[in-house]
Write an enzyme that holds these catalytic residues in place. Structure first.
Site, PDB file in Angstrom:
ATOM      1  N   VAL A  14      -6.616   1.865   3.446  1.00  0.00           N
ATOM      2  CA  VAL A  14      -7.256   2.095   2.327  1.00  0.00           C
ATOM      3  C   VAL A  14      -8.663   2.165   2.060  1.00  0.00           C
ATOM      4  O   VAL A  14      -9.169   3.300   1.668  1.00  0.00           O
ATOM      5  CB  VAL A  14      -6.489   1.161   1.386  1.00  0.00           C
ATOM      6  CG1 VAL A  14      -7.014   1.390  -0.267  1.00  0.00           C
ATOM      7  CG2 VAL A  14      -5.059   0.879   1.401  1.00  0.00           C
ATOM      8  N   GLU A 127      -5.801  -2.945  -9.532  1.00  0.00           N
ATOM      9  CA  GLU A 127      -4.667  -1.828  -9.980  1.00  0.00           C
ATOM     10  C   GLU A 127      -3.999  -1.696  -8.472  1.00  0.00           C
ATOM     11  O   GLU A 127      -2.641  -1.407  -8.611  1.00  0.00           O
ATOM     12  CB  GLU A 127      -5.188  -0.660 -10.223  1.00  0.00           C
ATOM     13  CG  GLU A 127      -4.624   0.352 -10.767  1.00  0.00           C
ATOM     14  CD  GLU A 127      -3.420  -0.218 -11.939  1.00  0.00           C
ATOM     15  OE1 GLU A 127      -3.880  -0.387 -13.080  1.00  0.00           O
ATOM     16  OE2 GLU A 127      -2.376  -0.293 -11.647  1.00  0.00           O
ATOM     17  N   VAL A 130      -0.540  -3.515  -6.744  1.00  0.00           N
ATOM     18  CA  VAL A 130       0.902  -3.188  -7.123  1.00  0.00           C
ATOM     19  C   VAL A 130       0.947  -1.754  -7.461  1.00  0.00           C
ATOM     20  O   VAL A 130       0.295  -1.336  -8.451  1.00  0.00           O
ATOM     21  CB  VAL A 130       1.371  -4.000  -8.559  1.00  0.00           C
ATOM     22  CG1 VAL A 130       2.881  -3.859  -8.576  1.00  0.00           C
ATOM     23  CG2 VAL A 130       0.909  -5.657  -8.498  1.00  0.00           C
ATOM     24  N   GLY A 132       0.579   0.870  -5.593  1.00  0.00           N
ATOM     25  CA  GLY A 132      -0.373   2.255  -4.952  1.00  0.00           C
ATOM     26  C   GLY A 132      -0.885   2.821  -6.327  1.00  0.00           C
ATOM     27  O   GLY A 132      -1.623   2.377  -7.165  1.00  0.00           O
ATOM     28  N   ASP A 199       5.813  -9.304   0.441  1.00  0.00           N
ATOM     29  CA  ASP A 199       4.576  -8.234  -0.140  1.00  0.00           C
ATOM     30  C   ASP A 199       5.231  -7.939  -1.753  1.00  0.00           C
ATOM     31  O   ASP A 199       4.676  -7.998  -2.682  1.00  0.00           O
ATOM     32  CB  ASP A 199       4.604  -6.879   0.530  1.00  0.00           C
ATOM     33  CG  ASP A 199       3.932  -5.781  -0.129  1.00  0.00           C
ATOM     34  OD1 ASP A 199       2.466  -6.069   0.017  1.00  0.00           O
ATOM     35  OD2 ASP A 199       4.446  -4.896  -0.753  1.00  0.00           O
ATOM     36  N   LYS A 203       3.848  -9.059  -5.500  1.00  0.00           N
ATOM     37  CA  LYS A 203       3.579  -8.062  -6.491  1.00  0.00           C
ATOM     38  C   LYS A 203       4.511  -8.298  -7.776  1.00  0.00           C
ATOM     39  O   LYS A 203       3.994  -8.374  -9.037  1.00  0.00           O
ATOM     40  CB  LYS A 203       4.168  -6.821  -6.065  1.00  0.00           C
ATOM     41  CG  LYS A 203       3.207  -6.171  -5.027  1.00  0.00           C
ATOM     42  CD  LYS A 203       3.920  -5.029  -4.393  1.00  0.00           C
ATOM     43  CE  LYS A 203       2.709  -4.118  -3.384  1.00  0.00           C
ATOM     44  NZ  LYS A 203       3.488  -3.224  -2.412  1.00  0.00           N
ATOM     45  N   GLY A 300       0.260   3.758   1.196  1.00  0.00           N
ATOM     46  CA  GLY A 300      -0.571   4.842   1.669  1.00  0.00           C
ATOM     47  C   GLY A 300      -2.049   5.063   1.180  1.00  0.00           C
ATOM     48  O   GLY A 300      -2.477   4.702   0.063  1.00  0.00           O
TER      49      GLY A 300
HETATM   50  P1  NAP Z   1      -5.812  -2.296   7.188  1.00  0.00           P
HETATM   51  O1  NAP Z   1      -5.505  -0.883   7.512  1.00  0.00           O
HETATM   52  O2  NAP Z   1      -5.211  -3.329   8.418  1.00  0.00           O
HETATM   53  O3  NAP Z   1      -7.296  -2.413   7.207  1.00  0.00           O
HETATM   54  C1  NAP Z   1      -8.161  -3.580   6.990  1.00  0.00           C
HETATM   55  C2  NAP Z   1      -9.495  -3.274   7.272  1.00  0.00           C
HETATM   56  O4  NAP Z   1     -10.134  -4.440   7.189  1.00  0.00           O
HETATM   57  C3  NAP Z   1      -9.829  -3.084   8.828  1.00  0.00           C
HETATM   58  O5  NAP Z   1     -11.009  -1.904   8.521  1.00  0.00           O
HETATM   59  C4  NAP Z   1     -10.611  -4.280   9.289  1.00  0.00           C
HETATM   60  O6  NAP Z   1     -11.537  -4.160  10.273  1.00  0.00           O
HETATM   61  C5  NAP Z   1     -11.097  -5.016   8.080  1.00  0.00           C
HETATM   62  N1  NAP Z   1     -11.085  -6.547   8.411  1.00  0.00           N
HETATM   63  C6  NAP Z   1      -9.922  -7.299   8.466  1.00  0.00           C
HETATM   64  N2  NAP Z   1     -10.239  -8.439   8.518  1.00  0.00           N
HETATM   65  C7  NAP Z   1     -11.784  -8.533   8.496  1.00  0.00           C
HETATM   66  C8  NAP Z   1     -12.673  -9.539   8.635  1.00  0.00           C
HETATM   67  N3  NAP Z   1     -12.437 -10.840   8.767  1.00  0.00           N
HETATM   68  N4  NAP Z   1     -13.909  -9.070   8.454  1.00  0.00           N
HETATM   69  C9  NAP Z   1     -14.381  -7.862   8.365  1.00  0.00           C
HETATM   70  N5  NAP Z   1     -13.430  -6.826   8.029  1.00  0.00           N
HETATM   71  C10 NAP Z   1     -12.244  -7.191   8.381  1.00  0.00           C
HETATM   72  O7  NAP Z   1      -5.354  -2.798   5.937  1.00  0.00           O
HETATM   73  P2  NAP Z   1      -4.986  -1.621   4.688  1.00  0.00           P
HETATM   74  O8  NAP Z   1      -3.640  -1.156   4.739  1.00  0.00           O
HETATM   75  O9  NAP Z   1      -6.203  -0.732   4.270  1.00  0.00           O
HETATM   76  O10 NAP Z   1      -4.890  -2.814   3.376  1.00  0.00           O
HETATM   77  C11 NAP Z   1      -6.043  -3.333   2.852  1.00  0.00           C
HETATM   78  C12 NAP Z   1      -5.785  -4.168   1.597  1.00  0.00           C
HETATM   79  O11 NAP Z   1      -5.026  -3.222   0.711  1.00  0.00           O
HETATM   80  C13 NAP Z   1      -4.702  -5.172   1.947  1.00  0.00           C
HETATM   81  O12 NAP Z   1      -4.868  -6.069   1.016  1.00  0.00           O
HETATM   82  C14 NAP Z   1      -3.348  -4.559   1.515  1.00  0.00           C
HETATM   83  O13 NAP Z   1      -2.562  -5.426   0.968  1.00  0.00           O
HETATM   84  C15 NAP Z   1      -3.497  -3.690   0.343  1.00  0.00           C
HETATM   85  N6  NAP Z   1      -2.877  -2.403   0.236  1.00  0.00           N
HETATM   86  C16 NAP Z   1      -2.441  -1.526   1.058  1.00  0.00           C
HETATM   87  C17 NAP Z   1      -1.808  -0.448   0.778  1.00  0.00           C
HETATM   88  C18 NAP Z   1      -1.389   0.530   1.743  1.00  0.00           C
HETATM   89  O14 NAP Z   1      -0.770   1.215   1.528  1.00  0.00           O
HETATM   90  N7  NAP Z   1      -1.805   0.243   3.002  1.00  0.00           N
HETATM   91  C19 NAP Z   1      -1.384  -0.320  -0.301  1.00  0.00           C
HETATM   92  C20 NAP Z   1      -1.837  -0.968  -1.366  1.00  0.00           C
HETATM   93  C21 NAP Z   1      -2.617  -2.297  -1.115  1.00  0.00           C
HETATM   94  P3  NAP Z   1     -11.205  -3.480  11.607  1.00  0.00           P
HETATM   95  O15 NAP Z   1     -10.799  -1.805  11.261  1.00  0.00           O
HETATM   96  O16 NAP Z   1     -12.464  -3.429  12.434  1.00  0.00           O
HETATM   97  O17 NAP Z   1     -10.013  -3.952  12.309  1.00  0.00           O
HETATM   98  N1  HSE Z   2       2.793  -2.337   2.618  1.00  0.00           N
HETATM   99  C1  HSE Z   2       2.803  -2.094   1.056  1.00  0.00           C
HETATM  100  C2  HSE Z   2       4.003  -1.227   0.716  1.00  0.00           C
HETATM  101  C3  HSE Z   2       1.528  -1.298   0.780  1.00  0.00           C
HETATM  102  O1  HSE Z   2       4.745  -0.976   1.699  1.00  0.00           O
HETATM  103  O2  HSE Z   2       4.245  -1.168  -0.302  1.00  0.00           O
HETATM  104  C4  HSE Z   2       1.251  -1.099  -0.613  1.00  0.00           C
HETATM  105  O3  HSE Z   2       1.317  -2.174  -1.513  1.00  0.00           O
END
Ligand code: NAP
Ligand code: HSE
Length: 446
Positions: A14, A127, A130, A132, A199, A203, A300
């Protein structure tokens, strides 16, 4: 034009898309925000990891605290509880508004974070936590402030919806579908949170807190995941006219609120049955507004980044023009019901010997436990010479605790008043016949 400094914590799925969109559309965002939004740093764990052309390597740092202390707005997209919690509290104490997509953190420490925001006179937006790209947090927090919400029913986890959909539509096995969801960036860093329902439970807690103006913790949500779902469950659902979905449900009853996340049967004519892939949908019933449905990509990088950026614009607007994000409302202070008192329809699949009196004995166990039956389907089970029936019993709405007692009693076997030659005998001579419970699942109302 005024300039606001934005610190981005995390450049993963993200965070990298937030940085890309904020950079590529900088002029548009300046107009919408009322200030130029300048990224003052991007904190990551590993500054040497390749991140594509969208992320300027010069902005990467491992020193999150330095950029937090310099920022007007902090975007937290690292995930997990710590150090995200400490960083958010530090940002607020230093006067920065915070935008986060971290549902796990909010569902556990939401009250502390809201209180820190109020104490520091800054704003908290979430926002992306929950649904996306789907604006359901805004919907509940602002648009529905004019109504009393009675229930929320949703598909709020893209990963599990994608997996169940791939299993149902393409016949994929669970592991293959999960790998594909991870490759597409839907799954959390640890997919346990997705497949075990946590997860979605986080939400559900966030939505219920907003809907019922009360504090709901993730542990208040009775949660089941999808690991145990089999191809047979999916096929049985289809044959009975349902689709199997991981559903989050929050209902306001007169005696309190019930909260549930788990696999559920959704009738094929229900709007949630048509939600495919990583899409999410939430159906909200309001007392006066009636039924509303939010639908959109639930996971995503790109879709989620748009939700984050809408919050960044809102936070910037408040910094530039004044005012505040809605504060935490907890006046509802609603009683949270234990899982045993949650009411729903249920479907129970079982295998029983095909003998005189079996149906009567089975339905008797339901009746003794105060569970009313709405339908029974009996089919021949298997191809062995032993006569066995597959029974599918669908109940009317019943308390989950009563249904669990029914299943426990059935599992011990049923008393059938017949002898070895299937002649009816006295109750005292009744035979105990085995019952094998195949599955027990909630059925959502149309
Ligand atoms: P991700 O791909 O695992 O990315 C996490 C990022 O945070 C990475 O760049 C990582 O660094 C960095 N990070 C982790 N721990 C750290 C620390 N201690 N100090 C500094 N940087 C740190 O996660 P994501 O999927 O983008 O999700 C991020 C957030 O958005 C989460 O809370 C997730 O629940 C939420 N979210 C995700 C989605 C989704 O579709 N993926 C949707 C809605 C909400 P490195 O790159 O160096 O490892
Ligand atoms: N891992 C979560 C999902 C990301 O699959 O819905 C969005 O919050």
């Amino acid at each position: 034009m005024r300039e606001l400094k934005v610190a981005v914590l995390g450049a993963g799925t993200v965070g990298s898309q937030v940085v890309r969109l904020l950079t590529e559309n900088a002029d548009d965002f300046a107009q919408r925000a009322g200030a130029r939004l300048k990224i003052c740093g991007i904190a990551v764990r590993d500054v040497n990891k390749p991140r594509g052309s969208a992320v300027d390597p010069a902005l990467l740092t491992a020193d999150a605290e330095a950029i937090i202390d310099d920022a007007d707005i902090v975007i937290e997209l690292m995930g997990g509880i710590e150090p995200a919690r400490t960083y958010i509290l530090r940002a607020m104490a230093g006067g920065a508004s915070v935008v986060t997509g971290n549902k796990a953190l909010l569902a556990e420490h939401g009250p502390e974070i809201y209180e820190a925001a109020a104490a520091a006179n800054v704003d908290l937006y979430y926002e992306a936590a929950v649904g996306g790209a789907m604006p359901v947090v805004y919907g509940l927090r602002e648009s529905l402030a004019g109504d009393n919400v009675r229930s929320i029913l949703g598909i709020v986890n893209g990963t599990t919806n994608y997996i169940l959909d791939e299993m149902a539509e393409k016949g994929l096995d669970y592991e293959t579908a999960l790998r594909s969801a991870q490759e597409l960036g839907y799954a959390e860093a640890d997919p346990t949170a997705d497949v075990d329902g946590f997860d979605a439970a986080a939400k559900c807690a966030i939505l219920a807190s907003l809907a019922f103006h009360t504090r709901v913790h993730i542990n208040d949500v009775h949660t089941h995941g999808i690991r145990q779902v089999t191809a047979a469950d999916i096929a049985a659902a289809r044959e009975a006219g349902y689709v199997l979905k991981l559903v989050a449900s929050a209902k306001h009853r007169s005696e309190g609120i019930e909260l549930y996340v788990g696999p559920s049967l959704v009738p094929t004519h229900h709007p949630l049955s048509t939600v495919h892939g990583a899409y999410n949908a939430v159906v909200i019933e309001g007392e006066a507004s009636d039924r509303l449905m939010f639908y959109g990509p639930g996971a995503g990088g790109n879709p989620t980044a748009t939700a984050v950026l809408s919050d960044v614009v809102a936070a910037a607007n408040k910094k530039v023009y004044g005012g505040h994000a809605p504060r935490e409302l907890i006046y509802g202070d609603v009683n949270i019901l234990p899982a045993s008192r949650a009411r729903s329809r249920f479907q129970i699949r079982m295998v029983v010997p095909d003998e005189v009196g079996v149906l009567c004995a089975v339905t008797g166990v339901f009746a003794r436990n105060n569970v009313s039956i709405s339908a029974v389907v009996q089919e021949r089970h298997g191809s062995s010479s032993a006569e066995a029936s597959a029974l599918t019993v669908t109940t009317h709405e019943a308390a989950q605790g009563d249904v669990e007692k029914t299943i426990k009693e059935l599992s011990k076997g049923i008393e059938v008043p017949i002898d070895g030659s299937q002649r009816v005998v006295s109750e005292a001579q009744a035979a105990t016949l085995p019952v094998r419970i195949e599955n027990f699942i909630r059925v959502e109302e149309a």
